[in-house]
Motif scaffolding. Structure first.
Motif, PDB file in Angstrom:
ATOM      1  N   LEU A  43       0.833  -1.207   0.000  1.00  0.00           N
ATOM      2  CA  LEU A  43       0.000   0.000   0.000  1.00  0.00           C
ATOM      3  C   LEU A  43       0.867   1.256   0.000  1.00  0.00           C
ATOM      4  CD1 LEU A  43      -2.655  -1.045   2.676  1.00  0.00           C
ATOM      5  CD2 LEU A  43      -2.988  -0.935   0.196  1.00  0.00           C
ATOM      6  N   PRO A  44       0.307   2.390  -0.402  1.00  0.00           N
ATOM      7  CA  PRO A  44       1.073   3.646  -0.374  1.00  0.00           C
ATOM      8  C   PRO A  44       1.567   3.960   1.034  1.00  0.00           C
ATOM      9  CG  PRO A  44      -0.983   3.914  -1.588  1.00  0.00           C
ATOM     10  CD  PRO A  44      -1.053   2.574  -0.939  1.00  0.00           C
ATOM     11  N   SER A  45       2.764   4.532   1.125  1.00  0.00           N
ATOM     12  CA  SER A  45       3.327   4.918   2.420  1.00  0.00           C
ATOM     13  C   SER A  45       3.152   6.417   2.633  1.00  0.00           C
ATOM     14  CB  SER A  45       4.810   4.561   2.487  1.00  0.00           C
ATOM     15  OG  SER A  45       5.397   5.100   3.667  1.00  0.00           O
ATOM     16  N   VAL A  46       2.872   6.778   3.886  1.00  0.00           N
ATOM     17  CA  VAL A  46       2.741   8.199   4.236  1.00  0.00           C
ATOM     18  C   VAL A  46       3.995   8.722   4.930  1.00  0.00           C
ATOM     19  CG1 VAL A  46       0.233   8.095   4.375  1.00  0.00           C
ATOM     20  CG2 VAL A  46       1.603   7.637   6.437  1.00  0.00           C
ATOM     21  N   GLY A  47       5.067   7.900   4.966  1.00  0.00           N
ATOM     22  CA  GLY A  47       6.308   8.353   5.576  1.00  0.00           C
ATOM     23  C   GLY A  47       6.748   7.469   6.723  1.00  0.00           C
ATOM     24  N   TYR A  48       7.764   7.920   7.427  1.00  0.00           N
ATOM     25  CA  TYR A  48       8.310   7.150   8.540  1.00  0.00           C
ATOM     26  C   TYR A  48       7.507   7.413   9.806  1.00  0.00           C
ATOM     27  CZ  TYR A  48      11.480   5.496  12.157  1.00  0.00           C
ATOM     28  OH  TYR A  48      12.010   4.848  13.253  1.00  0.00           O
ATOM     29  N   LEU A  49       7.319   6.375  10.583  1.00  0.00           N
ATOM     30  CA  LEU A  49       6.454   6.375  11.761  1.00  0.00           C
ATOM     31  C   LEU A  49       6.679   7.559  12.693  1.00  0.00           C
ATOM     32  CD1 LEU A  49       4.403   4.756  13.541  1.00  0.00           C
ATOM     33  CD2 LEU A  49       6.391   3.648  14.576  1.00  0.00           C
ATOM     34  N   ARG A  50       7.934   7.884  12.979  1.00  0.00           N
ATOM     35  CA  ARG A  50       8.246   8.922  13.965  1.00  0.00           C
ATOM     36  C   ARG A  50       8.460  10.303  13.341  1.00  0.00           C
ATOM     37  NH1 ARG A  50      10.116   6.382  18.882  1.00  0.00           N
ATOM     38  NH2 ARG A  50      10.425   4.141  18.625  1.00  0.00           N
ATOM     39  N   GLN A  51       8.419  10.381  12.012  1.00  0.00           N
ATOM     40  CA  GLN A  51       8.697  11.651  11.335  1.00  0.00           C
ATOM     41  C   GLN A  51       7.633  11.947  10.286  1.00  0.00           C
ATOM     42  OE1 GLN A  51      12.671  11.106   9.847  1.00  0.00           O
ATOM     43  NE2 GLN A  51      13.618  11.294  11.856  1.00  0.00           N
ATOM     44  N   LEU A  52       6.390  11.872  10.679  1.00  0.00           N
ATOM     45  CA  LEU A  52       5.278  12.048   9.767  1.00  0.00           C
ATOM     46  C   LEU A  52       5.061  13.529   9.448  1.00  0.00           C
ATOM     47  CD1 LEU A  52       2.848   9.610  11.593  1.00  0.00           C
ATOM     48  CD2 LEU A  52       4.039   9.142   9.451  1.00  0.00           C
ATOM     49  N   SER A  53       4.404  13.764   8.336  1.00  0.00           N
ATOM     50  CA  SER A  53       3.969  15.121   8.008  1.00  0.00           C
ATOM     51  C   SER A  53       2.464  15.083   7.771  1.00  0.00           C
ATOM     52  CB  SER A  53       4.680  15.643   6.761  1.00  0.00           C
ATOM     53  OG  SER A  53       4.198  15.010   5.597  1.00  0.00           O
ATOM     54  N   ALA A  54       1.788  16.143   8.191  1.00  0.00           N
ATOM     55  CA  ALA A  54       0.337  16.197   8.032  1.00  0.00           C
ATOM     56  C   ALA A  54      -0.042  16.145   6.554  1.00  0.00           C
ATOM     57  CB  ALA A  54      -0.197  17.461   8.688  1.00  0.00           C
ATOM     58  N   GLU A  55       0.737  16.807   5.714  1.00  0.00           N
ATOM     59  CA  GLU A  55       0.425  16.847   4.284  1.00  0.00           C
ATOM     60  C   GLU A  55       0.442  15.460   3.660  1.00  0.00           C
ATOM     61  OE1 GLU A  55       2.661  18.647   5.828  1.00  0.00           O
ATOM     62  OE2 GLU A  55       1.862  20.690   5.717  1.00  0.00           O
ATOM     63  N   SER A  56       1.444  14.663   4.030  1.00  0.00           N
ATOM     64  CA  SER A  56       1.554  13.318   3.467  1.00  0.00           C
ATOM     65  C   SER A  56       0.386  12.441   3.886  1.00  0.00           C
ATOM     66  CB  SER A  56       2.877  12.678   3.893  1.00  0.00           C
ATOM     67  OG  SER A  56       2.991  11.372   3.370  1.00  0.00           O
ATOM     68  N   VAL A  57       0.032  12.511   5.158  1.00  0.00           N
ATOM     69  CA  VAL A  57      -1.082  11.693   5.652  1.00  0.00           C
ATOM     70  C   VAL A  57      -2.396  12.142   5.033  1.00  0.00           C
ATOM     71  CG1 VAL A  57      -2.363  10.961   7.688  1.00  0.00           C
ATOM     72  CG2 VAL A  57       0.118  11.221   7.819  1.00  0.00           C
ATOM     73  N   LEU A  58      -2.630  13.434   4.965  1.00  0.00           N
ATOM     74  CA  LEU A  58      -3.882  13.946   4.420  1.00  0.00           C
ATOM     75  C   LEU A  58      -4.022  13.674   2.932  1.00  0.00           C
ATOM     76  CD1 LEU A  58      -4.144  17.360   6.300  1.00  0.00           C
ATOM     77  CD2 LEU A  58      -5.541  15.317   6.660  1.00  0.00           C
ATOM     78  N   SER A  59      -2.907  13.435   2.255  1.00  0.00           N
ATOM     79  CA  SER A  59      -2.961  13.205   0.808  1.00  0.00           C
ATOM     80  C   SER A  59      -3.732  11.937   0.449  1.00  0.00           C
ATOM     81  CB  SER A  59      -1.544  13.120   0.230  1.00  0.00           C
ATOM     82  OG  SER A  59      -0.885  11.926   0.649  1.00  0.00           O
ATOM     83  N   VAL A  60      -3.878  10.997   1.391  1.00  0.00           N
ATOM     84  CA  VAL A  60      -4.610   9.761   1.119  1.00  0.00           C
ATOM     85  C   VAL A  60      -6.048   9.835   1.619  1.00  0.00           C
ATOM     86  CG1 VAL A  60      -2.519   8.355   1.088  1.00  0.00           C
ATOM     87  CG2 VAL A  60      -3.772   8.643   3.235  1.00  0.00           C
ATOM     88  N   LYS A  61      -6.450  11.002   2.142  1.00  0.00           N
ATOM     89  CA  LYS A  61      -7.825  11.262   2.573  1.00  0.00           C
ATOM     90  C   LYS A  61      -8.337  10.238   3.579  1.00  0.00           C
ATOM     91  CE  LYS A  61      -9.151  13.589  -1.749  1.00  0.00           C
ATOM     92  NZ  LYS A  61      -7.777  13.620  -2.315  1.00  0.00           N
ATOM     93  N   PRO A  62      -7.671  10.114   4.729  1.00  0.00           N
ATOM     94  CA  PRO A  62      -8.107   9.112   5.720  1.00  0.00           C
ATOM     95  C   PRO A  62      -9.300   9.588   6.551  1.00  0.00           C
ATOM     96  CG  PRO A  62      -6.253  10.341   6.574  1.00  0.00           C
ATOM     97  CD  PRO A  62      -6.490  10.860   5.176  1.00  0.00           C
ATOM     98  N   ASP A  63     -10.108   8.622   6.972  1.00  0.00           N
ATOM     99  CA  ASP A  63     -11.155   8.899   7.961  1.00  0.00           C
ATOM    100  C   ASP A  63     -10.664   8.566   9.364  1.00  0.00           C
ATOM    101  OD1 ASP A  63     -13.333   9.525   6.071  1.00  0.00           O
ATOM    102  OD2 ASP A  63     -13.099   7.432   5.480  1.00  0.00           O
ATOM    103  N   LEU A  64      -9.803   7.546   9.435  1.00  0.00           N
ATOM    104  CA  LEU A  64      -9.336   7.048  10.730  1.00  0.00           C
ATOM    105  C   LEU A  64      -7.866   6.676  10.648  1.00  0.00           C
ATOM    106  CD1 LEU A  64      -9.905   5.933  13.650  1.00  0.00           C
ATOM    107  CD2 LEU A  64     -10.463   3.748  12.541  1.00  0.00           C
TER     108      LEU A  64
END
Length: 302
Positions: free
Chosen positions: A66-87
């Motif tokens: 699956l697509p990765s949103v980055g490294y566990l301890r160094q996340l960015s809000a932009e990367s996570v939001l790019s996949v449009k998560p609900d949870l």
């Protein structure tokens, strides 16, 4: 209203609630942060909604793809939001904290599964994930199974005194070994081995002098760590390795570090496998020493 009609209406309302909850869950988009949480979701059959993960999720293969949103301890809000998560289902060490706060502020639901980094807490982690994903019964069954395997391991007879070095990474000619306060140290103790470098804390580079002084009987290394060294032949050529019992007798065990040290559903089985590998190695070594002693005796006999 008679009692029968009341019961029927109650059951109908309960069923409608279940159907509504199920429909909502089926349409949600989940991001999982943490290899242990991802594995638990898969074992519980609760991974159908997962649409993205972090870099530490390498198992099972379908989720690792699956697509990765980055490294566990160094996340960015932009990367996570790019996949449009609900949870977001996250391990306790996911972060930074400020990023998680930003995600929550824009309406993303975040569930943190935070448990102590101990083997005993694996069952609690599984139950927590089961509750959060409407798999409470499955979580209880899996947690009980994992706890039974850990109890089986704890009840095995003691090994003969055996010192081990756990090499996680490697840089140049200096292996990076596990000290105390590490998952690797916990794993060594769980299978009945003595950590030759328990006096140091965390994962640290170990020089040739320290390696010779601590004289480990067995080398345990991650598959990725062994590949980074250059393979088994290169391992035995490390400075001072030939001066250790492990080096002289080629006592090596390779492990899947994610499975063993992730403290997820695969960990108890991996610990039992490691214990079996250690017993087999020690048995082979003892047989070889006995054979050598007999051969020496035969040579000096008149």
């Amino acid at each position: 209203m008679n009692a029968t009609r009341l019961i029927r209406r109650s059951l109908a309302a309960l069923l409608m609630g279940w159907l509504t909850t199920g429909a909502a869950l089926a349409s949600e988009r989940w991001v999982v942060l943490g290899g242990d949480i991802a594995e638990t979701l898969a074992y519980l059959g609760a991974d159908i909604n997962v649409i993205a993960r972090d870099d530490t999720v390498v198992y099972p293969p379908a989720m690792a793809a699956l697509p990765s949103v980055g490294y566990l301890r160094q996340l960015s809000a932009e990367s996570v939001l790019s996949v449009k998560p609900d949870l977001i289902l996250a391990a306790g060490h996911a972060g930074p904290k400020e990023v998680l706060e930003q995600l929550a502020a824009v309406g993303v639901s975040i569930e943190i599964i935070s448990t102590p980094p101990t083997l005993e807490a694996i069952g609690d982690k599984v139950r927590a994930v089961g509750q959060l994903t409407n798999r409470r019964k499955e979580g209880d069954v899996l947690a009980d199974t994992l706890n039974d395997k850990l109890a089986q391991l704890a009840n095995l007879p003691a090994l003969p005194p055996t010192r081990a070095i756990f090499i996680m990474q490697h840089s140049g000619l200096t292996p990076r070994a596990a000290g105390s306060d590490t998952a690797a140290h916990t794993a060594l103790e769980a299978v009945g081995l003595e950590n030759a470098f328990a006096e140091m804390q965390g994962y640290r580079s170990v020089g040739a002098e320290a390696l010779a002084k601590k004289a480990p009987d067995i080398v345990i290394v991650s598959e990725r760590g062994l590949a980074a060294i250059g393979g088994e032949a290169a391992l035995w050529q490390l400075p001072s390795m030939a001066l250790t019992p492990a080096g002289r007798h080629r006592q090596l065990i390779t492990i899947d570090d994610q499975a063993l040290l992730g403290f997820g559903p695969r960990t108890p089985d991996q610990l039992l496998t490691l214990r079996q590998d250690v017993e087999a190695l020690l048995s082979t070594s003892m047989n070889a020493q006995t054979h050598s002693a007999r051969a020496t005796t035969a040579q000096v006999s008149p």
